[in-house]
Every structure is written in C-alpha cells, then in structure tokens.
Design a protein around this motif. Structure first.
Motif, mmCIF file in Angstrom:
data_model
loop_
_atom_site.group_PDB
_atom_site.id
_atom_site.type_symbol
_atom_site.label_atom_id
_atom_site.label_comp_id
_atom_site.label_asym_id
_atom_site.label_seq_id
_atom_site.Cartn_x
_atom_site.Cartn_y
_atom_site.Cartn_z
ATOM 1 N N PHE A 163 99.338 3.078 -21.520
ATOM 2 C CA PHE A 163 98.860 4.266 -20.304
ATOM 3 C C PHE A 163 99.942 4.996 -20.951
ATOM 4 C CE2 PHE A 163 98.648 6.914 -17.237
ATOM 5 C CZ PHE A 163 99.112 7.790 -16.887
ATOM 6 N N PHE A 164 101.088 5.056 -21.341
ATOM 7 C CA PHE A 164 101.979 5.781 -21.533
ATOM 8 C C PHE A 164 101.547 6.024 -23.339
ATOM 9 C CE2 PHE A 164 104.500 7.216 -18.201
ATOM 10 C CZ PHE A 164 105.071 6.296 -17.475
ATOM 11 N N LEU B 221 103.025 9.854 -9.263
ATOM 12 C CA LEU B 221 102.398 8.196 -10.157
ATOM 13 C C LEU B 221 103.785 7.061 -9.539
ATOM 14 C CD1 LEU B 221 101.228 7.714 -12.672
ATOM 15 C CD2 LEU B 221 102.829 8.258 -14.279
ATOM 16 N N GLU C 45 89.438 12.426 -18.430
ATOM 17 C CA GLU C 45 88.576 11.191 -19.148
ATOM 18 C C GLU C 45 89.584 9.794 -18.190
ATOM 19 O OE1 GLU C 45 88.825 13.678 -23.693
ATOM 20 O OE2 GLU C 45 89.563 10.772 -23.237
ATOM 21 N N ASP D 81 88.819 7.070 -19.306
ATOM 22 C CA ASP D 81 88.230 5.988 -19.899
ATOM 23 C C ASP D 81 89.385 4.481 -19.706
ATOM 24 O OD1 ASP D 81 89.026 4.713 -23.083
ATOM 25 O OD2 ASP D 81 86.362 4.374 -22.484
ATOM 26 N N TYR D 82 88.553 3.595 -19.201
ATOM 27 C CA TYR D 82 88.879 1.982 -18.986
ATOM 28 C C TYR D 82 90.695 2.309 -18.793
ATOM 29 C CZ TYR D 82 86.488 -0.110 -22.985
ATOM 30 O OH TYR D 82 85.523 0.091 -23.242
ATOM 31 N N LEU D 83 90.976 3.167 -17.328
ATOM 32 C CA LEU D 83 91.929 3.391 -17.366
ATOM 33 C C LEU D 83 91.740 1.450 -15.919
ATOM 34 C CD1 LEU D 83 92.564 6.334 -15.227
ATOM 35 C CD2 LEU D 83 93.835 4.804 -17.189
ATOM 36 N N GLY E 248 96.850 12.356 -25.352
ATOM 37 C CA GLY E 248 96.761 13.020 -24.527
ATOM 38 C C GLY E 248 95.627 12.749 -23.419
ATOM 39 N N THR E 249 95.658 11.570 -22.995
ATOM 40 C CA THR E 249 94.307 10.731 -22.779
ATOM 41 C C THR E 249 95.263 9.879 -21.546
ATOM 42 O OG1 THR E 249 94.716 9.412 -23.872
ATOM 43 C CG2 THR E 249 92.891 10.727 -24.536
ATOM 44 N N LEU E 250 94.203 10.258 -20.070
ATOM 45 C CA LEU E 250 93.988 9.313 -19.460
ATOM 46 C C LEU E 250 94.052 7.530 -19.411
ATOM 47 C CD1 LEU E 250 93.971 11.326 -16.022
ATOM 48 C CD2 LEU E 250 95.950 10.414 -16.734
ATOM 49 N N SER E 251 94.654 6.970 -20.249
ATOM 50 C CA SER E 251 93.400 5.915 -20.513
ATOM 51 C C SER E 251 94.724 4.413 -20.878
ATOM 52 C CB SER E 251 93.471 6.368 -22.135
ATOM 53 O OG SER E 251 92.788 5.099 -22.404
ATOM 54 N N ALA E 252 94.180 2.935 -19.983
ATOM 55 C CA ALA E 252 94.647 2.412 -20.459
ATOM 56 C C ALA E 252 93.551 0.995 -20.031
ATOM 57 C CB ALA E 252 95.963 1.998 -19.173
ATOM 58 N N ALA F 50 96.202 15.337 -20.892
ATOM 59 C CA ALA F 50 95.754 14.327 -20.398
ATOM 60 C C ALA F 50 95.325 15.054 -18.906
ATOM 61 C CB ALA F 50 96.507 13.412 -20.385
ATOM 62 N N LEU G 299 96.661 4.201 -11.249
ATOM 63 C CA LEU G 299 95.326 3.709 -12.254
ATOM 64 C C LEU G 299 94.172 3.108 -12.067
ATOM 65 C CD1 LEU G 299 97.379 2.244 -15.490
ATOM 66 C CD2 LEU G 299 96.944 5.112 -14.556
ATOM 67 N N MET H 239 107.869 2.898 -27.292
ATOM 68 C CA MET H 239 107.700 3.454 -25.748
ATOM 69 C C MET H 239 108.339 2.730 -24.834
ATOM 70 S SD MET H 239 106.198 5.372 -23.740
ATOM 71 C CE MET H 239 105.224 6.787 -25.128
ATOM 72 N N ARG I 103 100.816 17.352 -24.261
ATOM 73 C CA ARG I 103 99.676 16.576 -24.539
ATOM 74 C C ARG I 103 99.707 15.655 -23.272
ATOM 75 N NH1 ARG I 103 102.552 13.889 -29.532
ATOM 76 N NH2 ARG I 103 102.134 15.944 -30.838
ATOM 77 N N ILE J 98 102.958 2.775 -10.493
ATOM 78 C CA ILE J 98 101.861 3.212 -11.443
ATOM 79 C C ILE J 98 100.647 2.871 -11.821
ATOM 80 C CG2 ILE J 98 101.679 4.197 -13.967
ATOM 81 C CD1 ILE J 98 105.011 4.073 -13.896
ATOM 82 N N LEU K 275 98.538 8.863 -23.248
ATOM 83 C CA LEU K 275 98.977 10.105 -22.294
ATOM 84 C C LEU K 275 99.966 11.023 -23.602
ATOM 85 C CD1 LEU K 275 98.791 11.018 -19.836
ATOM 86 C CD2 LEU K 275 101.319 10.385 -19.161
ATOM 87 N N CYS K 276 100.788 10.800 -23.978
ATOM 88 C CA CYS K 276 101.960 10.959 -24.728
ATOM 89 C C CYS K 276 101.744 11.526 -26.445
ATOM 90 C CB CYS K 276 103.231 10.032 -24.484
ATOM 91 S SG CYS K 276 104.051 10.422 -23.298
#
Lengths: 270, 270
Positions: free
Chosen positions: A170-171, B174, B263, B265-267, A178-182, B258, A259, A235, B254, A255, A174-175
């Motif tokens: 996830f981090f 968060l 987005e 995706d796959y959270l 620049g997406t919210l994705s895990a 996000a 999500l 990370m 970034r 966290i 994100l970093c």
C-alpha cells in the motif's frame, strides 16, 4: 528440554486466533470449499498451511485442502534481472531443489495436506532478448496456479501474504506510483470460478515468525536468486519507524481496515 | 542591506508557480469568480491572499478577491478544552485583538484585497454544561463563513491549508480512525452555490514559510489558547521521518495525487 522450554508460548494461538478472525470477518472460507494453498517453502505459506490444517474445528466449516509448490528454472548464475518489477513473491520463488521439496512434502504430510509440485520454465519462456524480471516470473506462476486450480476443481487459492506485506505494498504504491492500491484479502476472479484468499492478512510478520519457531515450522525454501526488492526493504524500514511502538499492530490493522471500507469521504473532489 | 540580501530568493516564485499549478490542474478558479479568502493572521492564509492578489496575469483569469477574518470570544484564561476534536484551524483561530486586526488589515490593503472582520461568540454559544472544543469552534466559524459568502455573493471560499496539512490529516485518519479521508482541494457544497478551494495544496509548509520571510508577510495572529493538537504534532514528526529526504516534497505530492484519482485497484474485495 532445550530450546522448546524457553520458546515463546501462545504464538501459535495468536496465529490461529487472527486467522480465524480474518476468515470469519471477510467470509474467506465457505462450507465445501476446495482450497489450494500456494506454498513456497517460506515460513509464511508453511504457517498458512499449518493453520488451515488445524482450524476446521474452530471455524466449524468443512473444507478440503491441498498444497501446490511451483518450481522454476532459476539457477544461481542467473544474475541481475535489470528490473525489480512485481515483487509479490518477496524473493521466495523457489528454485525447486530436491531438498526443498522433500522437507516441504514431509511437513505437509504431517499436517494431512496433500502436496503437488509443478515445474514452470519461467526463464525458458522469456521471449528473445528479454531479461528475467519479477513481474514476468510472477505472472507466469500465477497463470499456472490458476490453471491448475481450475483444472482440478479448486474454488479457492490461498496465499501466504501477511499484514506487513499488504501495508508495505500500500505504501509503496502510494508513495512511488501515487495510487491507492494494495493486495486484496479476497479477490473473486471474473473469468474463472476461483477466488484468491489471504487468510494471514491480520498477522504481522513477527507473529508468524514466532509461530514458526514455536511449532518447528521449518523454512525450506531455496530462494530465488533475483533477490530482494530494495524498495520494499526501504519501505519496510520506514514503516517500522512510522508505525513503531507497542501499538504498531493496531495501527497497521486500522490501515488495513481503511483499505477495506473504501470510504471516500473528503478525499479530493466531491 | 540587512537580512534581505541574504534571504532565500525564489521562494515567492515557487509559491506562485505551485499555486498556479494547483489552480489550473484542479480548475479551482474560473472566470468571474468572487473569492472570499478566510484569513486568520497566520502565515498560510496571508501567503494565500498575497499569492491570489498577484496571480491574475499568470492565470489569465479575472476574479474578485476579498478577505474575511473571524474573531472569537476566546480569552487567555479559557483553559483546557477537554477535547481535541477537529483541529483543522491548527490552533490559529484568532482571538481577534485590535493589534492583530490592524496588521492584517494593513497587509491586505497593500495587496488590494478588501478586508472584513466579523465576530462570532463561539464560547458564548456553547450550550449549558458543554465545554469548549475545537470541533465546536470549527463548525461555528465555518457556518458563519458560509453564511457570509452566500449573503454577499461569493461563489468561492479559499482556505490556506497546505500539502503538509492534507497529508497529516490523511495519515491521522488512516492510522487513528482507519478511514481513507483527508481535506478536499475542491469541495462543491450541495446545498449552497459555494465551493471551497485550497490553492496552496501543492505547497509544503517550509515553502510557505520561506515565501513569508522573503516577502515580509508577517504573522499577525493572536493564536487560540486551545492550542496545538498533540496528535497532529506527533503525526507531523512521524511523517517527516517517513517521507524524509530530498524527495519528500515529491513523495507527498504523489500521495496527494493518489487521493485525487481515487483509483480503487485491488484495495480489498473486488
């Protein structure tokens, strides 16, 4: 008496308790499921197999288990990939040596989990001029796993990713992107009658390590020479400081919970 | 020559450039907008007023500006709130002393921004037995701000929150609440013909501080005795380590990006 007397007790109970919690809260396992556990020989997937093999009474669900190990055509001289790519294997894609397979097979047999090993020529499948990379390896192995599951009537594939893997991913996304994705804890494939589950999602790595030590769950993986993703290592270290302290597990689970809910309150535009 | 000769040059240019970028990328300001800037006397909202007052040529948009300052009935003996609540004011809700108002008024006049001060008896409005807290103060002031904007024909309210405020809020929500939630850069109110904008969203606090120093933008706020939120201070410190380094600004932008794309995706579940 040796080491056993001084080992941390309760580590196995913690793993079982949090695995049950994840399964129940997210409805990961249902009555009659046929679950294929992807095992690498690493401690995470081995602890996963151990936990699922002894949790039927606690879950009060009947399900079948089997384990699959995917060997690839790596060798020690494979050298640099030139790309870090998708490192969801965390460098534990197995080289599939005989020694690894034997240890794994023996452990799984003790737990009553049938074991299969399949070979996927990941390197050999590379197109002319292409270099080996984590993304390619990962997609090849995932494809074969899915294919095996569908062909053999498994409706669930269980992976050994844990809370720290998910938070790190996830981090990193994100970093860096620049997406919210895990990583999803439950993923239903649209095209196949198979779902992916990650029952260890509420467990920190240190809890899994403690359990593996307590229950003599050996690490048997002969690990991938394409090695550890340095971005992930970096990370991991940052997260350890950021969420550090006695309540780090609670922070990480919060966290994770964020999500899940996917609430979109006041993130950006209305 | 004094300090001016040794001041960092270009700090003002950086603020202007990133304010223009935020405005253009997120369409925060449109032709004919009447923008009400909420000023506290703090450096952030003052820099915001300065930037918006000189950016019309760069933006090639015609808009009107005015500034409003909301004074409250705090006093130094107000004591502990008993609650941290919503601290989006970051402890800079103004006590509204005459000295503060005069300084602010003078600065805004230099920049050609008409100035109004309104008084809101936040403490007096408390119900019997209730204690003063940040959430109450914040909602009272926001309500009056909105009311003033609607009654006086302003269609935009500009607030001085910056990148670090937004990132801190995101991480606090968060890690403490387990929600994906921050401050919107553009928020269209459903019930009123008014939108909230945060044109400093791409700027780190240190960039704003440098600009304020360079352009003699005085901090004139007589700050709220209900003080600084210790959770926010703690988070600020954690973020400074987590995202630390030369590229910290890039990492934070970034993360902001996000939050915008949303987005999913796959959270968690598909």
């Amino acid at each position: 008496m040796g080491n056993r007397f001084f080992r941390k007790t309760g580590a196995g109970e913690i793993v079982k308790k949090l695995t049950v919690k994840a399964v129940m809260e997210r409805s990961l396992i249902c009555e009659g499921d046929r679950i294929l556990i992807a095992v690498s020989g690493g401690k995470d997937s081995s602890v996963l197999a151990w936990a699922l093999s002894c949790l039927r009474p606690a879950l009060k669900i009947n399900y079948e288990l089997a384990a699959i190990h995917i060997s690839a055509d790596f060798n020690d001289s494979a050298g640099d990939t030139g790309s870090e790519g998708d490192d969801s294997c965390r460098g534990r894609a197995s080289t599939g040596s005989d020694g690894c397979r034997e240890n794994l097979s023996r452990m799984l047999e003790e737990w009553g989990v049938p074991f299969t090993d399949i070979f996927v020529p990941v390197v050999d499948r590379l197109k002319e001029g292409k270099k080996m990379n984590c993304y390619w390896c990962s997609t090849q192995r995932r494809t074969e796993l899915l294919k095996y599951a569908v062909e053999n009537g498994f409706n669930k594939i269980a992976l050994g990713h844990h809370l720290d893997d998910i938070i790190e991913t996830f981090f990193m996304n994100l970093c860096s992107k620049g997406t919210l994705s895990a990583m999803p804890i439950l993923l239903k494939y649209r095209k196949y009658p198979v779902s992916l589950i990650r029952p260890l999602a509420l467990l920190e790595e240190k809890q899994i390590i403690a359990c593996a030590a307590e229950h003599d769950i050996l690490k048997t993986a002969c690990t991938c020479p394409y090695g550890q993703n340095s971005k992930r290592r970096d990370m991991r270290s940052r997260i350890a400081d950021f969420a550090g302290g006695e309540d780090s597990g609670e922070i990480k689970r919060r966290i994770l919970s964020a999500l899940k809910t996917g609430e979109r309150d006041y993130l950006s535009e209305e």
